[in-house]
Scaffold this motif. Structure first.
Motif, mmCIF file in Angstrom:
data_model
loop_
_atom_site.group_PDB
_atom_site.id
_atom_site.type_symbol
_atom_site.label_atom_id
_atom_site.label_comp_id
_atom_site.label_asym_id
_atom_site.label_seq_id
_atom_site.Cartn_x
_atom_site.Cartn_y
_atom_site.Cartn_z
ATOM 1 N N LEU A 10 0.846 -1.185 0.000
ATOM 2 C CA LEU A 10 0.000 0.000 0.000
ATOM 3 C C LEU A 10 0.885 1.239 0.000
ATOM 4 C CD1 LEU A 10 -2.750 -0.988 2.603
ATOM 5 C CD2 LEU A 10 -3.104 -0.608 0.155
ATOM 6 N N ILE A 11 0.597 2.168 -0.909
ATOM 7 C CA ILE A 11 1.402 3.393 -0.980
ATOM 8 C C ILE A 11 1.252 4.201 0.303
ATOM 9 C CG2 ILE A 11 1.464 5.655 -2.094
ATOM 10 C CD1 ILE A 11 3.079 3.712 -3.575
ATOM 11 N N GLN A 12 0.043 4.333 0.783
ATOM 12 C CA GLN A 12 -0.218 5.050 2.029
ATOM 13 C C GLN A 12 -0.352 4.030 3.150
ATOM 14 O OE1 GLN A 12 -0.031 8.253 2.222
ATOM 15 N NE2 GLN A 12 0.012 8.717 0.025
ATOM 16 N N GLN A 13 0.719 3.852 3.898
ATOM 17 C CA GLN A 13 0.723 2.863 4.973
ATOM 18 C C GLN A 13 -0.020 3.402 6.198
ATOM 19 O OE1 GLN A 13 1.969 -0.268 4.969
ATOM 20 N NE2 GLN A 13 2.610 -0.095 2.831
ATOM 21 N N ASP A 14 -0.841 2.529 6.783
ATOM 22 C CA ASP A 14 -1.575 2.879 8.005
ATOM 23 C C ASP A 14 -1.269 1.809 9.046
ATOM 24 O OD1 ASP A 14 -3.204 3.922 9.897
ATOM 25 O OD2 ASP A 14 -5.093 3.298 8.953
ATOM 26 N N GLY A 15 -0.258 2.089 9.863
ATOM 27 C CA GLY A 15 0.165 1.106 10.855
ATOM 28 C C GLY A 15 -0.529 1.235 12.191
ATOM 29 N N SER A 16 -1.594 2.037 12.251
ATOM 30 C CA SER A 16 -2.271 2.246 13.538
ATOM 31 C C SER A 16 -3.036 1.009 13.978
ATOM 32 C CB SER A 16 -3.212 3.456 13.438
ATOM 33 O OG SER A 16 -4.164 3.247 12.394
ATOM 34 N N ASP A 17 -3.680 0.325 13.044
ATOM 35 C CA ASP A 17 -4.502 -0.836 13.383
ATOM 36 C C ASP A 17 -4.107 -1.974 12.452
ATOM 37 O OD1 ASP A 17 -6.366 -2.696 14.090
ATOM 38 O OD2 ASP A 17 -8.053 -1.294 14.098
ATOM 39 N N SER A 18 -3.401 -2.959 12.985
ATOM 40 C CA SER A 18 -2.925 -4.070 12.158
ATOM 41 C C SER A 18 -4.074 -4.951 11.685
ATOM 42 C CB SER A 18 -1.913 -4.905 12.937
ATOM 43 O OG SER A 18 -2.499 -5.411 14.123
ATOM 44 N N GLN A 19 -5.134 -5.069 12.492
ATOM 45 C CA GLN A 19 -6.249 -5.915 12.106
ATOM 46 C C GLN A 19 -6.987 -5.337 10.907
ATOM 47 O OE1 GLN A 19 -8.958 -6.757 15.273
ATOM 48 N NE2 GLN A 19 -10.252 -8.139 14.049
ATOM 49 N N LYS A 20 -7.215 -4.024 10.918
ATOM 50 C CA LYS A 20 -7.865 -3.391 9.772
ATOM 51 C C LYS A 20 -6.988 -3.485 8.534
ATOM 52 C CE LYS A 20 -10.793 -0.032 12.199
ATOM 53 N NZ LYS A 20 -11.101 1.413 12.371
ATOM 54 N N SER A 21 -5.677 -3.329 8.721
ATOM 55 C CA SER A 21 -4.761 -3.445 7.591
ATOM 56 C C SER A 21 -4.809 -4.845 6.992
ATOM 57 C CB SER A 21 -3.341 -3.109 8.040
ATOM 58 O OG SER A 21 -2.432 -3.288 6.985
ATOM 59 N N LYS A 50 -1.185 -13.851 -0.965
ATOM 60 C CA LYS A 50 -1.656 -14.037 0.401
ATOM 61 C C LYS A 50 -1.098 -12.922 1.278
ATOM 62 C CE LYS A 50 2.018 -17.203 1.919
ATOM 63 N NZ LYS A 50 2.299 -18.503 2.556
ATOM 64 N N TYR A 51 -1.703 -12.762 2.419
ATOM 65 C CA TYR A 51 -1.327 -11.678 3.327
ATOM 66 C C TYR A 51 -0.048 -12.019 4.078
ATOM 67 C CZ TYR A 51 -1.403 -8.683 7.467
ATOM 68 O OH TYR A 51 -1.062 -7.809 8.472
ATOM 69 N N HIS A 52 0.855 -11.014 4.172
ATOM 70 C CA HIS A 52 2.094 -11.148 4.935
ATOM 71 C C HIS A 52 2.125 -10.026 5.966
ATOM 72 C CE1 HIS A 52 4.067 -14.104 2.233
ATOM 73 N NE2 HIS A 52 3.315 -13.520 1.315
ATOM 74 N N PRO A 53 2.206 -10.359 7.254
ATOM 75 C CA PRO A 53 2.214 -9.301 8.285
ATOM 76 C C PRO A 53 3.532 -8.529 8.266
ATOM 77 C CG PRO A 53 2.579 -11.442 9.293
ATOM 78 C CD PRO A 53 2.278 -11.708 7.841
ATOM 79 N N GLU A 54 3.529 -7.431 9.002
ATOM 80 C CA GLU A 54 4.730 -6.594 9.102
ATOM 81 C C GLU A 54 5.854 -7.379 9.780
ATOM 82 O OE1 GLU A 54 6.096 -2.255 10.966
ATOM 83 O OE2 GLU A 54 4.043 -3.018 11.217
ATOM 84 N N LYS A 55 7.054 -7.240 9.219
ATOM 85 C CA LYS A 55 8.211 -7.949 9.757
ATOM 86 C C LYS A 55 9.446 -7.081 9.576
ATOM 87 C CE LYS A 55 10.672 -12.361 9.531
ATOM 88 N NZ LYS A 55 10.774 -13.680 8.846
#
Length: 660
Positions: free
Chosen positions: A20-31, A63-68
């Motif tokens: 995502l160009i505009q990263q929103d790291g406030s809520d990982s579940q919504k992301s 598939k989804y890859h979480p922040e690492k």
């Protein structure tokens, strides 16, 4: 860390990630929910393309890859393409189209070689861009290729070549300064040329061939035509242990063989067709004589049946418990609605035969690409499961279909003549020189390759006449001279492209730096106040004395240099006199020598007293061309130093018409 990641990546594997160009790291579940929903939308939008594509080893998946660490949350996947590199470039085309359809995403792609997009456009990369400085700089954004620049005097946008930006920093720069980050037109043109032909290229890369196959394999391929790829790979990469299972053929007995049409990719067909294989006598697969018109269909079917038998012998019988229907999956309804919005069913009435075929293909695609793969089956297990779920079949009904089979495709594309290969290489070299032009002759070259034999011969004669008239000995000698005079560095020699192939360009920064080196650095410049001050007389006298001393030293140095040069010339003249009468001296052509005239001394003057004759200058150009042509003749058409040098200089010589 990047080096470790490159070592872990498997051979012939491409890895792709969408951020995502505009990263929103406030809520990982919504992301996670947002990215997972985007992955479903992407797969459903491009499902019509993905369903008709036959993959060599693994399919395109997201598939989804979480922040690492420094890598933000994203969606992505990896695909092993094996011997079919077209799978890799089709994925590049998909990423380009995905970023164009979803402008909030930026894509990165690389394989075990690294940034292969930069490798494709290596002739047009800026000097500062190399494997060490290209990490996290290459993206697809809004359907265009972007390379994060290095700051310069004209623009401060970018990162220094010694800095490796993080993914978050790169995405931030890409979103705020998209225009300066766009790749140059020549780089974009090179990548666009490589992707030329898609999506129509998907169908042109397919090959339809007739095969005599056991009836159970025919039923499996009717429901899952993509399973032909693992079967071909199993046969192509077989070992002695695999062939032990092919002695009895318990799963696919050969006595039920019927003629059917099988869809391969060109790569799969070539792997199956070009391998010579004799079946075991105990297998029951007998082949007709080579003169039989259906020999190729029997041979292809025999090889493909061996592949399916090997697949099933590698796995155990799966559970006979039927899988839950896809309609029970909560993702299926949204996926089906997305397919309807994208007009996947093409207006077919629900319940019609064509609608059922399309729905069955969508269900298979959903199981393989969209649904969770925690309990994914191997290809052999899928084949066995299809055999148990398909039930009985009518052998007579399958034999009746033989008369209704579509005509198989010609495999003349497997045979490439030397002239066709030369045209392809020439098209490649011309494409490098003319990459900045929007129009290219690639379509015309492909049409020439696919023409009839008579048209090929006429065109070949015309091209040879043009080549014989288009080159001269002066071009050969001048090209070598330009190569020798070109400036090189520890990174290798740079080829001196002629001004006719590359447009003139002026780099103001390089010109300013060159002027600074010639005129002195800015620290050495005089202030304007120094011009108004009156210098002391003593200082002036000291300056005059220093100038006189420097002039005296320079004069003596010039005299010493002249004496050294004269002495060197004397040594060279003596060596020329000694070598003149030897075979080495007589092997060179002199400027004033006539054809057939001996370059050595006159035989009649053997008894005369030795006199030091004036040595005639060598014809350097003629000697250079003669030696190059002799070297080419000794190579007998194979690759060698002379042919590689001439090809690198952009010089195309006609074939040798005089073998002697």
């Amino acid at each position: 860390m990047d080096l470790l990641q490159r070592r872990v990546m498997l051979e012939d594997m491409v890895q792709y990630r969408l951020f995502l160009i505009q990263q929103d790291g406030s809520d990982s579940q919504k992301s996670e929910e947002h990215l997972t929903h985007l992955a479903e939308k992407i797969l459903s939008k491009f499902a019509p393309l993905l369903m008709q594509y036959v993959w060599q080893h693994q399919s395109f998946n997201l598939k989804y890859h979480p922040e690492k660490g420094d890598t933000p949350a994203h969606i992505g996947g990896s695909t092993q393409f094996g011997d079919n590199v077209e799978d890799e470039w089709f994925i590049v085309y998909l990423l380009q189209q995905i970023t164009a359809a979803f402008p909030e995403l930026a894509a990165r792609v690389k394989d075990n070689d690294g940034e292969f997009l930069l490798i494709e456009a290596a002739d047009f990369l800026p000097k500062w861009l190399n494997p060490d400085s290209s990490e996290n700089r290459v993206f697809f954004y809004r359907g265009k290729l972007h390379i994060l620049p290095c700051p310069s005097k004209s623009s401060t946008v970018g990162f220094s070549k010694d800095v490796v930006p993080s993914i978050s920093q790169a995405l931030e720069l890409l979103s705020t300064h998209p225009e300066p980050c766009q790749a140059s037109p020549k780089i974009c043109s090179t990548v666009r040329k490589r992707l030329e032909g898609y999506p129509g290229k998907i169908k042109t890369n397919l090959h339809h061939a007739h095969c005599f196959l056991p009836a159970s394999i025919v039923m499996v391929l009717e429901r899952r035509p993509d399973l032909v790829a693992p079967a071909v790979s199993a046969f192509y990469l077989r070992d002695p242990v695999d062939l032990q299972a092919c002695r009895s053929f318990k799963t696919f007995p050969p006595d039920t063989r019927v003629l059917t049409s099988v869809t391969f990719t060109r790569c799969l067909y070539a792997q199956l067709q070009q391998q010579h294989f004799t079946p075991d006598r105990r297998s029951g697969f007998t082949l007709p004589p080579h003169s039989d018109p259906q020999y190729k269909a029997y041979e292809l079917g025999m090889k493909l049946a061996h592949g399916f038998e090997i697949l099933c012998s590698r796995c155990r019988l799966p559970s006979l418990k039927p899988d839950a229907p896809v309609c029970c999956n909560p993702q299926w309804k949204s996926f089906l609605d997305s397919l309807k919005r994208n007009d996947y069913f093409q207006g077919e009435l629900e319940g019609s035969a064509h609608y059922k075929d399309l729905r069955r293909s969508a269900e298979n695609f959903f199981k393989q690409s969209v649904a969770s793969k925690s309990n994914a089956l191997s290809p052999g297990e899928e084949v066995l499961q299809l055999l148990h779920s398909s039930g009985t079949f009518s052998l007579e009904e399958l034999k009746k279909r033989e008369s209704q089979l579509p005509q198989e495709d010609s495999d003349s594309w497997l045979d490439i003549t030397a002239q066709d290969l030369e045209r392809m290489l020439k098209e490649r070299s011309l494409g490098i020189a003319d990459a900045g032009n929007q129009k290219s002759s690639s379509t015309e070259m492909k049409q020439q390759v696919n023409t009839t034999t008579k048209e090929k011969k006429d065109t070949r004669d015309e091209d040879e006449e043009e080549e014989e008239c288009g080159y001269t000995m002066v071009a050969v000698s001048q090209g070598v001279k330009n190569f020798l005079c070109a400036m090189s560095s520890h990174e290798g020699a740079e080829l001196p492209w002629s001004s006719s192939t590359l447009p003139f360009s002026l780099d103001p920064d390089s010109m300013a730096n060159a002027l600074d080196r010639l005129l002195g650095s800015k620290q050495e410049e005089l202030d304007s106040d120094d011009l108004d001050d009156d210098g002391d007389d003593d200082d002036d006298e000291d300056v005059e004395v220093e100038v006189e001393e420097e002039q005296g030293l320079s004069g003596r140095a010039e005299m010493d240099g002249a004496e050294t040069l004269d002495g060197l010339r004397g040594y060279m003249d003596q060596m020329d006199q000694e070598l003149k009468s030897t075979n080495i001296g007589q092997s060179f052509t002199l400027k004033n020598s006539r054809p057939g005239q001996d370059n050595g001394s006159n035989p009649s003057a053997v008894d005369s007293p030795p006199m030091q004759e004036e040595i005639q200058p060598l014809d350097i150009d003629l000697n250079l061309v003669t030696n190059l042509l002799e070297s080419l003749s000794c190579q007998a058409g194979l690759a060698g130093p002379a042919s590689n040098l001439i090809q690198s200089l952009g010089i195309h010589l006609p074939p040798n018409a005089d073998p002697s």
